[in-house]
Design a protein around this motif. Sequence first.
Motif, PDB file in Angstrom:
ATOM      1  N   ARG A  10       2.540 -26.319  -8.885  1.00 26.05           N
ATOM      2  CA  ARG A  10       1.617 -25.371  -8.236  1.00 26.05           C
ATOM      3  C   ARG A  10       2.399 -24.319  -7.443  1.00 26.05           C
ATOM      4  NH1 ARG A  10      -3.750 -25.658  -7.127  1.00 26.05           N
ATOM      5  NH2 ARG A  10      -4.932 -27.527  -7.638  1.00 26.05           N
ATOM      6  N   ALA A  11       3.347 -24.802  -6.655  1.00 23.14           N
ATOM      7  CA  ALA A  11       4.126 -23.895  -5.810  1.00 23.14           C
ATOM      8  C   ALA A  11       4.918 -22.905  -6.672  1.00 23.14           C
ATOM      9  CB  ALA A  11       5.070 -24.701  -4.922  1.00 23.14           C
ATOM     10  N   LYS A  12       5.456 -23.398  -7.771  1.00 24.70           N
ATOM     11  CA  LYS A  12       6.234 -22.540  -8.665  1.00 24.70           C
ATOM     12  C   LYS A  12       5.355 -21.455  -9.272  1.00 24.70           C
ATOM     13  CE  LYS A  12       9.557 -22.837 -12.463  1.00 24.70           C
ATOM     14  NZ  LYS A  12      10.545 -23.711 -13.107  1.00 24.70           N
ATOM     15  N   MET A  13       4.139 -21.834  -9.698  1.00 22.97           N
ATOM     16  CA  MET A  13       3.221 -20.869 -10.295  1.00 22.97           C
ATOM     17  C   MET A  13       2.754 -19.842  -9.262  1.00 22.97           C
ATOM     18  SD  MET A  13       1.007 -23.436 -12.774  1.00 22.97           S
ATOM     19  CE  MET A  13       0.174 -22.202 -13.782  1.00 22.97           C
ATOM     20  N   GLN A  14       2.454 -20.315  -8.071  1.00 26.30           N
ATOM     21  CA  GLN A  14       1.995 -19.403  -7.015  1.00 26.30           C
ATOM     22  C   GLN A  14       3.088 -18.412  -6.632  1.00 26.30           C
ATOM     23  OE1 GLN A  14       0.848 -22.429  -4.228  1.00 26.30           O
ATOM     24  NE2 GLN A  14      -1.237 -22.632  -5.045  1.00 26.30           N
ATOM     25  N   GLN A  15       4.332 -18.905  -6.565  1.00 24.75           N
ATOM     26  CA  GLN A  15       5.456 -18.037  -6.215  1.00 24.75           C
ATOM     27  C   GLN A  15       5.671 -16.967  -7.288  1.00 24.75           C
ATOM     28  OE1 GLN A  15       9.042 -20.222  -5.475  1.00 24.75           O
ATOM     29  NE2 GLN A  15      10.133 -18.467  -4.621  1.00 24.75           N
ATOM     30  N   MET A 125      -3.908  -9.478 -26.223  1.00 22.29           N
ATOM     31  CA  MET A 125      -3.478 -10.454 -25.228  1.00 22.29           C
ATOM     32  C   MET A 125      -1.992 -10.715 -25.478  1.00 22.29           C
ATOM     33  SD  MET A 125      -4.868 -14.178 -23.920  1.00 22.29           S
ATOM     34  CE  MET A 125      -4.160 -15.303 -25.123  1.00 22.29           C
ATOM     35  N   ASN A 126      -1.155 -10.087 -24.676  1.00 24.56           N
ATOM     36  CA  ASN A 126       0.290 -10.219 -24.800  1.00 24.56           C
ATOM     37  C   ASN A 126       0.819 -11.299 -23.874  1.00 24.56           C
ATOM     38  OD1 ASN A 126       0.796  -8.133 -26.713  1.00 24.56           O
ATOM     39  ND2 ASN A 126       0.536  -6.587 -25.114  1.00 24.56           N
ATOM     40  N   SER A 127       2.015 -11.772 -24.170  1.00 22.83           N
ATOM     41  CA  SER A 127       2.722 -12.662 -23.253  1.00 22.83           C
ATOM     42  C   SER A 127       3.722 -11.828 -22.460  1.00 22.83           C
ATOM     43  CB  SER A 127       3.456 -13.754 -24.038  1.00 22.83           C
ATOM     44  OG  SER A 127       4.507 -13.174 -24.804  1.00 22.83           O
ATOM     45  N   PHE A 128       4.336 -12.449 -21.459  1.00 19.92           N
ATOM     46  CA  PHE A 128       5.317 -11.709 -20.660  1.00 19.92           C
ATOM     47  C   PHE A 128       6.526 -11.320 -21.505  1.00 19.92           C
ATOM     48  CE2 PHE A 128       5.953 -16.261 -20.119  1.00 19.92           C
ATOM     49  CZ  PHE A 128       7.324 -16.452 -20.180  1.00 19.92           C
ATOM     50  N   LYS A 157       1.206 -17.977 -17.690  1.00 23.72           N
ATOM     51  CA  LYS A 157       2.354 -18.812 -18.004  1.00 23.72           C
ATOM     52  C   LYS A 157       2.326 -20.028 -17.096  1.00 23.72           C
ATOM     53  CE  LYS A 157       5.608 -16.318 -14.977  1.00 23.72           C
ATOM     54  NZ  LYS A 157       6.932 -15.655 -14.922  1.00 23.72           N
ATOM     55  N   GLU A 158       2.987 -21.068 -17.536  1.00 19.22           N
ATOM     56  CA  GLU A 158       2.997 -22.314 -16.774  1.00 19.22           C
ATOM     57  C   GLU A 158       4.364 -22.980 -16.922  1.00 19.22           C
ATOM     58  OE1 GLU A 158      -0.176 -24.397 -18.735  1.00 19.22           O
ATOM     59  OE2 GLU A 158       1.160 -25.229 -20.249  1.00 19.22           O
ATOM     60  N   PRO A 159       4.718 -23.867 -16.010  1.00 19.20           N
ATOM     61  CA  PRO A 159       6.024 -24.522 -16.100  1.00 19.20           C
ATOM     62  C   PRO A 159       6.045 -25.571 -17.216  1.00 19.20           C
ATOM     63  CG  PRO A 159       5.058 -24.744 -13.891  1.00 19.20           C
ATOM     64  CD  PRO A 159       3.985 -24.257 -14.801  1.00 19.20           C
ATOM     65  N   LYS A 160       7.168 -25.636 -17.897  1.00 17.72           N
ATOM     66  CA  LYS A 160       7.425 -26.768 -18.780  1.00 17.72           C
ATOM     67  C   LYS A 160       7.678 -27.982 -17.892  1.00 17.72           C
ATOM     68  CE  LYS A 160       9.595 -23.911 -22.378  1.00 17.72           C
ATOM     69  NZ  LYS A 160      10.850 -23.625 -23.119  1.00 17.72           N
ATOM     70  N   PRO A 182       0.280 -21.275 -22.096  1.00 14.49           N
ATOM     71  CA  PRO A 182      -0.601 -22.452 -22.105  1.00 14.49           C
ATOM     72  C   PRO A 182      -1.386 -22.628 -23.417  1.00 14.49           C
ATOM     73  CG  PRO A 182      -1.120 -20.905 -20.320  1.00 14.49           C
ATOM     74  CD  PRO A 182      -0.300 -20.185 -21.323  1.00 14.49           C
ATOM     75  N   GLY A 183      -0.887 -22.071 -24.516  1.00 15.99           N
ATOM     76  CA  GLY A 183      -1.656 -22.114 -25.757  1.00 15.99           C
ATOM     77  C   GLY A 183      -2.710 -21.028 -25.740  1.00 15.99           C
ATOM     78  N   HIS A 184      -3.287 -20.725 -26.926  1.00 11.46           N
ATOM     79  CA  HIS A 184      -4.228 -19.597 -26.964  1.00 11.46           C
ATOM     80  C   HIS A 184      -5.584 -19.912 -26.348  1.00 11.46           C
ATOM     81  CE1 HIS A 184      -5.397 -21.663 -30.647  1.00 11.46           C
ATOM     82  NE2 HIS A 184      -4.305 -21.284 -31.258  1.00 11.46           N
ATOM     83  N   GLY A 185      -5.782 -21.172 -25.933  1.00  9.08           N
ATOM     84  CA  GLY A 185      -6.991 -21.488 -25.168  1.00  9.08           C
ATOM     85  C   GLY A 185      -7.010 -20.803 -23.813  1.00  9.08           C
ATOM     86  N   ASP A 186      -5.844 -20.288 -23.403  1.00  8.57           N
ATOM     87  CA  ASP A 186      -5.743 -19.532 -22.148  1.00  8.57           C
ATOM     88  C   ASP A 186      -6.503 -18.207 -22.223  1.00  8.57           C
ATOM     89  OD1 ASP A 186      -4.501 -18.941 -19.514  1.00  8.57           O
ATOM     90  OD2 ASP A 186      -3.427 -17.398 -20.644  1.00  8.57           O
ATOM     91  N   LEU A 187      -6.892 -17.812 -23.434  1.00  7.53           N
ATOM     92  CA  LEU A 187      -7.630 -16.550 -23.614  1.00  7.53           C
ATOM     93  C   LEU A 187      -8.760 -16.407 -22.602  1.00  7.53           C
ATOM     94  CD1 LEU A 187      -8.660 -14.045 -25.305  1.00  7.53           C
ATOM     95  CD2 LEU A 187     -10.026 -15.707 -26.578  1.00  7.53           C
TER      96      LEU A 187
END
Length: 464
Positions: A10-15, A125-128, A157-160, A182-187
């Motif tokens: 969580r902290a990594k994603m928020q940062q 919908m692009n990725s970084f 994006k999410e951490p591995k 997070p897979g294309h369900g992130d759409l």
Amino acid sequence: MGSKGLELARAKMQQAGVDPVAVDTFAHYYRLLEHGETGMIPESTIEPHEMESLADVEVSDDVATEAIRHTAVIKLNGGLGTSMGMDRAKSLLCVRRGLSFLDIIARQVLHLRSQYDATLPLLFMNSFRTSADTMAALARYDDLPVDGLPLEFLQNKEPKLLAKGLLPASHPKDPDLEWCPPGHGDLYTALRGSGLLGRLIEAGYRYAFVSNSDNLGAVPDARVAGWFAASGAPFAIEAVRRTASDRKGGHFARRKQDGRIVLRESAQTLPEDLEALADLEVHRFTSTNNLWFDLQAMSDALDARQGVLGLPLIRNVKHLDPGDPSTPEVIQIETAMGAAIEVFEGARTIEVGRNRFVPVKTTNDLLVLRSDIYDLGRDFVLDQASDEVPYIELDGEFYKLVGDFDKRFPEGAPSLREADSLTVDGDFTFGRGVRVVGEVALESPSAQRVAPGTVLQGDGPADG
């Protein structure tokens, strides 16, 4: 408080500035993973699913035109084509006449706008990793953007997570490798979090058509739009009959418990059910990943769930550096956008022609697309010129990577219109104007050149 791994993630994603709803969605799936959820769908819990065919449906021109005028087009464009040795957006690959996937998609939409006097906004919908290259390639199309709407929005994006302990993985040498999509369900999360879902509704659009950018058969067809609008369904997916090449892929089924349509991916199939998964007579339909949904119905569903649609978990195990098997095993939490079909009561599927499903996942697929199997008309729609698409199997040692593949077809793809199959075992370079007829298998322990104008027939070359 959650577990240490979840708090660190969580902290990594928020940062990193990840959207708060995306963080909450990740946390939802982390907890499922932590409690042993595998996302598996046992064969005993489902039954075969049948559906109507577009070929049998009547759609009036008026209904089709009205529907396409209220449709927004979304292309999933986050893939880098790493399995083919690419390090940029796969959609930048050249397909025909110097045109890339992106060029053809843009021209398909521009033609449809003119044909139907429709706004038909196009959103990627692009990725970084794909954003900069994609936007640079689209800059030449001055008339593509629609006022008030962006050409792109970014998937999250999410951490591995380390397979042992579920802590966020660290890779100081290349920090980008610590993250995954997070897979294309992130759409759905990305549409809502970006505010784009609300903006589309406010601008008067009613439907979204979503497809992969590597599938040039996925044109926002007005007839399919008309069928969807007339159905009143909140959500629908186009399906095709499974063939031998789809044996290991996902399929539609009905859940016995509540009768809902589900989409079972191979990663959600138990080892003892793999034989049933591969049975084309039992599970006859696979997803094209061409989706239609009612924008307001999607917004309502997300609001009711505080932004977390609750799609089935897909637990994807890989190496931290996909190109280095010595790096630790990691878990990537993923979801499939097609799985949203089970969220909506009254969701539908419809069988469409194989011409609406022309994905390019390997260089085998790329060879077919670059060949004369498909004509590319003034509307930039692929028109299948042969009755069947031949089976292609190129030697992975020499053809798997795009760079190696291009070197072996320096004068373009051979003619495949008369081919049933082409299997290449060894290192063959093809000259200009080669024709493949029937079932052809090439094999050699040493490098070979197929001379220009050669007709490959049966077990070997025939005279042209």
